[in-house]
Scaffold this active site. Structure first.
Site, PDB file in Angstrom:
ATOM      1  N   ILE A  23       0.872  -1.257  -0.047  1.00  0.00           N
ATOM      2  CA  ILE A  23       0.063  -0.210   0.128  1.00  0.00           C
ATOM      3  C   ILE A  23       1.051   1.155   0.165  1.00  0.00           C
ATOM      4  O   ILE A  23       0.627   2.275  -0.814  1.00  0.00           O
ATOM      5  CB  ILE A  23      -0.860  -0.030   1.231  1.00  0.00           C
ATOM      6  CG1 ILE A  23      -1.906  -1.325   1.057  1.00  0.00           C
ATOM      7  CG2 ILE A  23      -1.509   1.324   1.485  1.00  0.00           C
ATOM      8  CD1 ILE A  23      -2.887  -1.399   2.246  1.00  0.00           C
ATOM      9  N   ASP A  74      14.658   0.543  10.641  1.00  0.00           N
ATOM     10  CA  ASP A  74      13.666  -0.321  11.141  1.00  0.00           C
ATOM     11  C   ASP A  74      13.169   0.425  12.163  1.00  0.00           C
ATOM     12  O   ASP A  74      13.425   0.907  12.966  1.00  0.00           O
ATOM     13  CB  ASP A  74      14.236  -1.548  11.746  1.00  0.00           C
ATOM     14  CG  ASP A  74      13.234  -2.731  12.283  1.00  0.00           C
ATOM     15  OD1 ASP A  74      12.172  -2.224  12.674  1.00  0.00           O
ATOM     16  OD2 ASP A  74      13.512  -3.848  12.099  1.00  0.00           O
ATOM     17  N   ASN A 108       1.913   4.890   7.152  1.00  0.00           N
ATOM     18  CA  ASN A 108       1.561   3.437   6.526  1.00  0.00           C
ATOM     19  C   ASN A 108       2.253   2.371   7.280  1.00  0.00           C
ATOM     20  O   ASN A 108       1.567   1.305   7.374  1.00  0.00           O
ATOM     21  CB  ASN A 108       1.765   3.454   5.011  1.00  0.00           C
ATOM     22  CG  ASN A 108       1.595   2.186   4.487  1.00  0.00           C
ATOM     23  OD1 ASN A 108       0.358   1.642   4.307  1.00  0.00           O
ATOM     24  ND2 ASN A 108       2.633   1.628   4.132  1.00  0.00           N
ATOM     25  N   TYR A 163      -2.597  -6.963  17.458  1.00  0.00           N
ATOM     26  CA  TYR A 163      -2.780  -6.142  15.875  1.00  0.00           C
ATOM     27  C   TYR A 163      -3.930  -5.307  16.078  1.00  0.00           C
ATOM     28  O   TYR A 163      -4.155  -4.119  15.725  1.00  0.00           O
ATOM     29  CB  TYR A 163      -2.842  -7.202  14.779  1.00  0.00           C
ATOM     30  CG  TYR A 163      -3.025  -6.146  13.556  1.00  0.00           C
ATOM     31  CD1 TYR A 163      -1.762  -5.596  12.968  1.00  0.00           C
ATOM     32  CD2 TYR A 163      -4.124  -6.497  12.640  1.00  0.00           C
ATOM     33  CE1 TYR A 163      -2.242  -4.886  11.469  1.00  0.00           C
ATOM     34  CE2 TYR A 163      -4.291  -5.807  11.547  1.00  0.00           C
ATOM     35  CZ  TYR A 163      -3.242  -5.118  10.856  1.00  0.00           C
ATOM     36  OH  TYR A 163      -3.334  -4.405   9.880  1.00  0.00           O
ATOM     37  N   LYS A 204      -4.543  -1.213  16.061  1.00  0.00           N
ATOM     38  CA  LYS A 204      -5.272  -0.453  14.908  1.00  0.00           C
ATOM     39  C   LYS A 204      -6.406   0.602  15.578  1.00  0.00           C
ATOM     40  O   LYS A 204      -6.738   1.511  15.146  1.00  0.00           O
ATOM     41  CB  LYS A 204      -5.875  -1.266  13.889  1.00  0.00           C
ATOM     42  CG  LYS A 204      -4.627  -1.862  13.024  1.00  0.00           C
ATOM     43  CD  LYS A 204      -3.834  -0.674  12.369  1.00  0.00           C
ATOM     44  CE  LYS A 204      -2.594  -1.359  11.476  1.00  0.00           C
ATOM     45  NZ  LYS A 204      -1.775  -0.436  10.694  1.00  0.00           N
ATOM     46  N   THR A 249      -1.168  -7.576  -0.821  1.00  0.00           N
ATOM     47  CA  THR A 249       0.328  -7.263  -0.684  1.00  0.00           C
ATOM     48  C   THR A 249       1.165  -8.052   0.204  1.00  0.00           C
ATOM     49  O   THR A 249       0.718  -9.516  -0.038  1.00  0.00           O
ATOM     50  CB  THR A 249       0.108  -6.168   0.582  1.00  0.00           C
ATOM     51  OG1 THR A 249      -0.106  -6.531   1.708  1.00  0.00           O
ATOM     52  CG2 THR A 249      -0.760  -4.682   0.047  1.00  0.00           C
TER      53      THR A 249
END
Ligand code: NDP
Length: 276
Positions: free
Chosen positions: A24, A71, A99, A163, A167, A198
Site C-alpha cells: 500500500i 527499522d 503507513n 494487531y 489499529k 500485498t
C-alpha cells in the site's frame, strides 16, 4: 493512469510515506509522485526501496525519491531522521502518510512471547505514528498540510488482540490528533482497508500461497466479491491529501469492498414485528 490524466496537482508538495518499500505504501508514494509531489520513501528492504524509487522516476518524469532505510521497531532515531532528512532535502513537508505496519503470528493470549510481540507491534503500529505526528506537526502547520494514517477494519476474531488493539489505537490517535491539530490548519484522517493484495501475509507468518488462499476465501465474504488492490487505497489517499478533501478531518474512511462484519449464512432468523 497516464500523466495526461492528472486528477490532482501535487507539484511543489512533499510527502513522507512510511513503509513504502512494498504494498500500500509503495502505491501511495508512486501515485503522489505521479501527481507531482517529491517523496521520501522508507522501509527495511533496500532492494525493494530501489525498485519503488525507479518506478517513481519512471511515472513522474524524473522525480528522485529520497530513500531512508531503517527499522522502526529497533532504531529509535529513525522517526526524527525521516523528518529531518526530508526537510533538509526538500525544504518542506505537506503530507505525512503513516503507513508502516505489521501484525504478528504470536498474538494469542497463551503465546509465551506475547509481551515481546506486543511491544514490537505497538512500537511500529502505534508509537511511530505518535512520534512522527509530533515531529511533523510544526512543518505541516507551515504548509497547512495533512496526515493520513493507515489503520485497518480488523475483523473481530480470536488471536487478534495485539494487531487489532493497535489499529483501534490508530483510530483514536487520528481523532485526537485531528482535534489538536485542526486549529493549526492540519487535517488528520485514517484509511481503514479490508484485505488488500500485498506482502502483508509475511507479518502473520503466512507465505504468499497461504495468504493468497486466505484472500480468495475473503473475497467471497465481501459485498463486491472483490479483494482490494494497493491502488484502491492510494486513490483514497490522494483524494484525502488533496484540497478536494478540505472539509474532511478526524474521519475514519473504510475501503473494504463491503466486507461482511458478521456471517449468518446457514442460519435462520425469526423477527417479530418486522412489517415496518
Ligand atoms: P506490506 O507488508 O506489503 O508493507 C508493509 C510496509 O511496512 C513495508 O514497506 C515494510 O517495509 C514496512 N515495515 C514493516 N515493518 C517495518 C519495520 N519494522 N520498520 C520499518 N518499516 C517496516 O503490507 P501492506 O502494504 O498491506 O501494509 C501497509 C499497511 O496497511 C499496514 O499498516 C497494514 O497494517 C495496513 N493494512 C493492510 C491490509 C492488507 O490486507 N494488506 C489490511 C488492512 C490494513 P520493509 O519490508 O522494507 O521493512
Amino acid at each position: 493512469m497516464s500523466l495526461t490524466n492528472k486528477k490532482y496537482d501535487f507539484s511543489g508538495k512533499v510527502a513522507l510515506v512510511t513503509g513504502s518499500s512494498s504494498g500500500i505504501g509503495a502505491a501511495i508514494a508512486v501515485q503522489f509522485a505521479q501527481y507531482g509531489a517529491n517523496v521520501t520513501i522508507s522501509g527495511r528492504n533496500a532492494e525493494n526501496l530501489d525498485k519503488v524509487a525507479n518506478k517513481i522516476a519512471e511515472v513522474s518524469n524524473g522525480v528522485k525519491a529520497l530513500q531512508i532505510i531503517g527499522d522502526l521497531t529497533t532504531d529509535d532515531s529513525l522517526p526524527k531522521r525521516l523528518i529531518d532528512e526530508t526537510i533538509t532535502k526538500f525544504g518542506r513537508l505537506d503530507f505525512l502518510v503513516n503507513n508502516a505496519g505489521a501484525s504478528t503470528p504470536n498474538g494469542k493470549l497463551d503465546s509465551p512471547n506475547l509481551m515481546e510481540e506486543f511491544d514490537k507491534v505497538y512500537k511500529l503500529n502505534v508509537r511511530s505514528i505518535v512520534e512522527l505526528t509530533q515531529l511533523a506537526a510544526p512543518h505541516l502547520e507551515k504548509t497547512k498540510g495533512n496526515i493520513i494514517n493507515i489503520s485497518s477494519i480488523v475483523s473481530l476474531r480470536p488471536y487478534n488482540l495485539v494487531y487489532g488493539s493497535s489499529k483501534a489505537a490508530v483510530d483514536m490517535i487520528t481523532k485526537t490528533s485531528a482535534l489538536e491539530l485542526g486549529p493549526k490548519g492540519i487535517r488528520v484522517n485514517s484509511i481503514n482497508p479490508g484485505a488488500v493484495i500485498t506482502g502483508f501475509g509475511r507479518s502473520i507468518g503466512m507465505d504468499n500461497d497461504k495468504f493468497n488462499d486466505f484472500l480468495k476465501q475473503y473475497e467471497q465474504k465481501t459485498l463486491m466479491k472483490r479483494i482490494g488492490r494497493p491502488e484502491d487505497i492510494a486513490n483514497l489517499a490522494s483524494f484525502l491529501a488533496s484540497d478536494e478533501a478540505v472539509n474532511i478531518t478526524g474521519s475514519i474512511m473504510v475501503s473494504d469492498n463491503g466486507s461482511l462484519k458478521y456471517d449468518f449464512s446457514g442460519k435462520v432468523a425469526l423477527v417479530t414485528g418486522s412489517s415496518s
